[in-house]
Design a protein around this motif. Sequence first.
Motif, PDB file in Angstrom:
ATOM      1  N   LEU A 184       1.022  -1.312  -0.046  1.00  0.00           N
ATOM      2  CA  LEU A 184      -0.122  -0.075  -0.105  1.00  0.00           C
ATOM      3  C   LEU A 184       0.755   1.378   0.003  1.00  0.00           C
ATOM      4  O   LEU A 184       1.950   1.261   0.725  1.00  0.00           O
ATOM      5  N   SER A 185       0.376   2.114  -0.931  1.00  0.00           N
ATOM      6  CA  SER A 185       1.201   3.713  -0.963  1.00  0.00           C
ATOM      7  C   SER A 185       0.858   4.129   0.538  1.00  0.00           C
ATOM      8  O   SER A 185      -0.157   4.175   0.965  1.00  0.00           O
ATOM      9  N   GLU A 186       1.555   5.388   0.700  1.00  0.00           N
ATOM     10  CA  GLU A 186       1.435   6.070   1.856  1.00  0.00           C
ATOM     11  C   GLU A 186       0.303   6.921   1.514  1.00  0.00           C
ATOM     12  O   GLU A 186      -0.449   7.101   2.579  1.00  0.00           O
ATOM     13  N   ALA A 187      -0.223   7.255   0.271  1.00  0.00           N
ATOM     14  CA  ALA A 187      -1.643   7.988  -0.137  1.00  0.00           C
ATOM     15  C   ALA A 187      -2.690   6.979   0.287  1.00  0.00           C
ATOM     16  O   ALA A 187      -3.610   7.515   1.090  1.00  0.00           O
ATOM     17  N   GLU A 188      -2.670   5.744  -0.099  1.00  0.00           N
ATOM     18  CA  GLU A 188      -3.552   4.547   0.169  1.00  0.00           C
ATOM     19  C   GLU A 188      -3.825   4.480   1.661  1.00  0.00           C
ATOM     20  O   GLU A 188      -4.880   4.364   2.488  1.00  0.00           O
ATOM     21  N   LYS A 189      -2.528   4.494   2.493  1.00  0.00           N
ATOM     22  CA  LYS A 189      -2.581   4.319   4.064  1.00  0.00           C
ATOM     23  C   LYS A 189      -3.286   5.497   4.763  1.00  0.00           C
ATOM     24  O   LYS A 189      -4.248   5.503   5.650  1.00  0.00           O
ATOM     25  N   ALA A 190      -3.091   6.815   4.353  1.00  0.00           N
ATOM     26  CA  ALA A 190      -3.727   7.967   4.752  1.00  0.00           C
ATOM     27  C   ALA A 190      -5.158   7.904   4.469  1.00  0.00           C
ATOM     28  O   ALA A 190      -6.023   8.233   5.296  1.00  0.00           O
ATOM     29  N   ALA A 191      -5.704   7.455   3.224  1.00  0.00           N
ATOM     30  CA  ALA A 191      -7.122   7.348   2.834  1.00  0.00           C
ATOM     31  C   ALA A 191      -7.754   6.244   3.799  1.00  0.00           C
ATOM     32  O   ALA A 191      -8.857   6.491   4.372  1.00  0.00           O
ATOM     33  N   LEU A 192      -7.079   5.124   3.972  1.00  0.00           N
ATOM     34  CA  LEU A 192      -7.629   4.232   4.978  1.00  0.00           C
ATOM     35  C   LEU A 192      -7.681   4.426   6.319  1.00  0.00           C
ATOM     36  O   LEU A 192      -8.447   4.156   6.995  1.00  0.00           O
ATOM     37  N   HIS A 193      -6.589   5.380   6.747  1.00  0.00           N
ATOM     38  CA  HIS A 193      -6.752   5.912   8.227  1.00  0.00           C
ATOM     39  C   HIS A 193      -8.039   6.621   8.388  1.00  0.00           C
ATOM     40  O   HIS A 193      -8.813   6.513   9.295  1.00  0.00           O
ATOM     41  N   TYR A 194      -8.101   7.433   7.580  1.00  0.00           N
ATOM     42  CA  TYR A 194      -9.451   8.477   7.306  1.00  0.00           C
ATOM     43  C   TYR A 194     -10.613   7.693   7.617  1.00  0.00           C
ATOM     44  O   TYR A 194     -11.575   7.747   8.310  1.00  0.00           O
ATOM     45  N   ALA A 195     -10.674   6.651   6.603  1.00  0.00           N
ATOM     46  CA  ALA A 195     -11.909   5.672   6.584  1.00  0.00           C
ATOM     47  C   ALA A 195     -12.134   4.959   7.797  1.00  0.00           C
ATOM     48  O   ALA A 195     -13.348   4.582   8.351  1.00  0.00           O
ATOM     49  N   ASP A 196     -10.985   4.626   8.414  1.00  0.00           N
ATOM     50  CA  ASP A 196     -11.179   3.748   9.915  1.00  0.00           C
ATOM     51  C   ASP A 196     -11.675   4.634  10.896  1.00  0.00           C
ATOM     52  O   ASP A 196     -12.661   4.446  11.560  1.00  0.00           O
ATOM     53  N   LEU A 197     -11.153   5.940  10.746  1.00  0.00           N
ATOM     54  CA  LEU A 197     -12.050   6.938  11.724  1.00  0.00           C
ATOM     55  C   LEU A 197     -13.272   7.201  11.480  1.00  0.00           C
ATOM     56  O   LEU A 197     -14.248   7.400  12.485  1.00  0.00           O
ATOM     57  N   ALA A 198     -13.568   7.429  10.210  1.00  0.00           N
ATOM     58  CA  ALA A 198     -14.854   7.755   9.921  1.00  0.00           C
ATOM     59  C   ALA A 198     -15.847   6.713  10.164  1.00  0.00           C
ATOM     60  O   ALA A 198     -17.082   6.905  10.621  1.00  0.00           O
ATOM     61  N   ALA A 199     -15.580   5.501  10.285  1.00  0.00           N
ATOM     62  CA  ALA A 199     -16.368   4.261  10.430  1.00  0.00           C
ATOM     63  C   ALA A 199     -16.374   4.038  11.770  1.00  0.00           C
ATOM     64  O   ALA A 199     -17.365   3.340  12.243  1.00  0.00           O
ATOM     65  N   THR A 200     -15.302   4.397  12.646  1.00  0.00           N
ATOM     66  CA  THR A 200     -15.436   4.146  14.123  1.00  0.00           C
ATOM     67  C   THR A 200     -15.463   4.914  14.966  1.00  0.00           C
ATOM     68  O   THR A 200     -16.141   5.022  16.224  1.00  0.00           O
ATOM     69  N   ASN A 201     -15.164   6.231  14.550  1.00  0.00           N
ATOM     70  CA  ASN A 201     -14.875   7.140  15.617  1.00  0.00           C
ATOM     71  C   ASN A 201     -14.834   8.630  14.980  1.00  0.00           C
ATOM     72  O   ASN A 201     -13.627   9.396  15.112  1.00  0.00           O
ATOM     73  N   HIS A 202     -15.814   9.082  14.380  1.00  0.00           N
ATOM     74  CA  HIS A 202     -15.715  10.243  13.438  1.00  0.00           C
ATOM     75  C   HIS A 202     -15.272  11.602  14.195  1.00  0.00           C
ATOM     76  O   HIS A 202     -14.573  12.514  13.447  1.00  0.00           O
ATOM     77  N   LEU A 203     -15.500  11.616  15.502  1.00  0.00           N
ATOM     78  CA  LEU A 203     -15.016  12.725  16.321  1.00  0.00           C
ATOM     79  C   LEU A 203     -13.744  12.761  16.389  1.00  0.00           C
ATOM     80  O   LEU A 203     -12.995  13.738  16.841  1.00  0.00           O
ATOM     81  N   ALA A 204     -12.785  11.597  16.207  1.00  0.00           N
ATOM     82  CA  ALA A 204     -11.256  11.365  16.403  1.00  0.00           C
ATOM     83  C   ALA A 204     -10.748  12.160  15.214  1.00  0.00           C
ATOM     84  O   ALA A 204      -9.518  12.106  14.976  1.00  0.00           O
ATOM     85  N   ILE A 205     -11.532  12.421  14.141  1.00  0.00           N
ATOM     86  CA  ILE A 205     -10.717  13.061  12.890  1.00  0.00           C
ATOM     87  C   ILE A 205     -10.495  14.537  13.384  1.00  0.00           C
ATOM     88  O   ILE A 205     -11.239  15.397  13.557  1.00  0.00           O
ATOM     89  N   THR A 206      -9.053  14.806  13.081  1.00  0.00           N
ATOM     90  CA  THR A 206      -8.694  16.126  13.312  1.00  0.00           C
ATOM     91  C   THR A 206      -7.923  16.860  12.225  1.00  0.00           C
ATOM     92  O   THR A 206      -7.961  16.117  11.217  1.00  0.00           O
ATOM     93  N   ASP A 207      -7.467  18.076  12.545  1.00  0.00           N
ATOM     94  CA  ASP A 207      -7.013  18.737  11.426  1.00  0.00           C
ATOM     95  C   ASP A 207      -5.621  17.968  10.951  1.00  0.00           C
ATOM     96  O   ASP A 207      -5.319  17.926   9.821  1.00  0.00           O
ATOM     97  N   GLU A 208      -5.074  17.285  11.709  1.00  0.00           N
ATOM     98  CA  GLU A 208      -3.781  16.365  11.614  1.00  0.00           C
ATOM     99  C   GLU A 208      -4.239  15.393  10.463  1.00  0.00           C
ATOM    100  O   GLU A 208      -3.422  14.954   9.477  1.00  0.00           O
ATOM    101  N   THR A 209      -5.270  14.860  10.796  1.00  0.00           N
ATOM    102  CA  THR A 209      -5.873  13.789   9.795  1.00  0.00           C
ATOM    103  C   THR A 209      -6.011  14.309   8.621  1.00  0.00           C
ATOM    104  O   THR A 209      -5.774  13.694   7.365  1.00  0.00           O
ATOM    105  N   MET A 210      -6.733  15.407   8.434  1.00  0.00           N
ATOM    106  CA  MET A 210      -7.044  16.104   7.272  1.00  0.00           C
ATOM    107  C   MET A 210      -5.827  16.485   6.493  1.00  0.00           C
ATOM    108  O   MET A 210      -5.498  16.534   5.432  1.00  0.00           O
ATOM    109  N   ASP A 211      -4.832  16.959   7.311  1.00  0.00           N
ATOM    110  CA  ASP A 211      -3.372  17.353   6.671  1.00  0.00           C
ATOM    111  C   ASP A 211      -2.765  16.156   6.130  1.00  0.00           C
ATOM    112  O   ASP A 211      -2.036  16.169   4.970  1.00  0.00           O
TER     113      ASP A 211
END
Length: 172
Positions: free
Chosen positions: A112-139
């Motif tokens: 997996l590329s770093e880009a794919e890992k970043a998108a999957l990290h966002y997907a994990d948070l969106a599916a499990t704890n959307h309130l944990a998505i931070t500015d750092e996640t978006m960056d």
Amino acid sequence: MTRIHSLPLDQWDRDLRTLLQMDTAPMSETQRKILGVYAQAPELAKAFFTFEHAIWQGFTLRRRLLEMMRLRIAFHNQCRSCMAMRFEPALQDGLTEDLVCSLEKPYEAPDLSEAEKAALHYADLAATNHLAITDETMDGLRRHYSEQEIVEICMLCAYCTGFGRFAAVYSA
């Protein structure tokens, strides 16, 4: 077996039946039963499937990435039917079963590329704890994706999380 009764095809709304090409499209019995649940509310189903078609046509992101995110969210939702499906455009775009297996621990996956890992990290948070998505996640997403692509990632996650949970509930 579904928790919500799957409407037999001969009782479907004619326009919905036509929209989904139920008399001509190849599909499994499981797919027919799933669609039969939606057929219980034909006006909503017609709007939903029209939306679903439009959204999948509108994505500019690679199908491989979209499918990996969909599958990761299906894992969190524990939707067996969603986890079992593979969409042909993603297979044609390089998705393999080895890659799917790597989704168990995506941050350790060498393919997996770093880009794919970043998108999957966002997907994990969106599916499990959307309130944990931070500015750092978006960056983290911004390092790899345009603003349009980030919106696509967010929309896919919202779609898969919500309707995946619905599917997990009615098909449990």
